[in-house]
Design an enzyme around this catalytic site. Structure first.
Site, PDB file in Angstrom:
ATOM      1  CG  PHE A  29      -2.132  -0.882   1.058  1.00  0.00           C
ATOM      2  CD1 PHE A  29      -2.944  -0.837  -0.061  1.00  0.00           C
ATOM      3  CD2 PHE A  29      -2.446  -1.777   2.065  1.00  0.00           C
ATOM      4  CE1 PHE A  29      -4.044  -1.669  -0.196  1.00  0.00           C
ATOM      5  CE2 PHE A  29      -3.549  -2.611   1.942  1.00  0.00           C
ATOM      6  CZ  PHE A  29      -4.350  -2.555   0.815  1.00  0.00           C
ATOM      7  N   GLY A  31       2.416   4.143  -1.150  1.00  0.00           N
ATOM      8  CA  GLY A  31       2.390   4.895  -2.396  1.00  0.00           C
ATOM      9  C   GLY A  31       1.385   4.415  -3.412  1.00  0.00           C
ATOM     10  CG  HIS A  32      -0.572   0.930  -5.630  1.00  0.00           C
ATOM     11  ND1 HIS A  32      -1.775   0.298  -5.735  1.00  0.00           N
ATOM     12  CD2 HIS A  32      -0.084   0.981  -6.889  1.00  0.00           C
ATOM     13  CE1 HIS A  32      -2.001  -0.052  -6.986  1.00  0.00           C
ATOM     14  NE2 HIS A  32      -0.983   0.353  -7.701  1.00  0.00           N
ATOM     15  CG  PHE A  33      -3.058   5.020  -6.171  1.00  0.00           C
ATOM     16  CD1 PHE A  33      -2.100   5.402  -7.081  1.00  0.00           C
ATOM     17  CD2 PHE A  33      -3.859   3.929  -6.465  1.00  0.00           C
ATOM     18  CE1 PHE A  33      -1.946   4.736  -8.291  1.00  0.00           C
ATOM     19  CE2 PHE A  33      -3.707   3.256  -7.664  1.00  0.00           C
ATOM     20  CZ  PHE A  33      -2.757   3.643  -8.582  1.00  0.00           C
ATOM     21  CB  VAL A  38      -5.940   0.607  -4.857  1.00  0.00           C
ATOM     22  CG1 VAL A  38      -6.386  -0.460  -5.837  1.00  0.00           C
ATOM     23  CG2 VAL A  38      -6.997   1.701  -4.751  1.00  0.00           C
TER      24      VAL A  38
END
Length: 129
Positions: A29, A31-33, A38
């Site tokens: 997770f 940096g995603h996002f 997600v």
């Protein structure tokens, strides 16, 4: 990296279902996002590969369990997104096998909603010298 936390169903050499809770602090997770975590599609694919490997390699005799590697991926579709806190269930079916290759077909759901569907080919591990 082991993604599957629990095997909830298994039919030796035929199929398996594995489960994982997508915890908000899971590495994927980062940096995603930002502000909207997600589960990356590649994590869903890897989870299905791991459960497929359990279905292929599952045997009551540990000495007969092959080590497997991903040999091919796809096609895959991702009709919805999985978010932090969701319970992910990956269901894999061994669709066929030949000469050390195994085709896996399956799905991943997040709290019962389909988030991934596709196929993977697994191969008995061979080490290059």
């Amino acid at each position: 990296m082991r993604l599957v936390e629990e095997i909830v169903a298994i039919r030796y050499g035929e199929s398996a279902t594995g489960r994982r809770v997508a915890h908000v602090d899971d590495f994927y997770f980062q940096g995603h996002f930002p502000d909207q975590p997600v589960v990356p599609a590649v994590i869903l694919v890897e989870m299905l590969a791991q459960v497929g490997g359990v279905a292929v390699a599952a045997s009551e005799d540990e000495r007969q369990r092959p080590q497997l590697r991903v040999a091919a991926i796809g096609p895959f579709k991702f009709p919805a997104a999985a978010t932090a806190g969701a319970t992910l269930d990956a269901t894999a079916r061994v669709a066929g096998g030949m000469g050390g290759l195994y085709k896996i077909e399956g799905t991943v759901t997040a709290d019962g909603v389909l988030v991934a569907t596709g196929s993977i080919t697994l191969a008995i591990a061979r080490v290059a010298s």
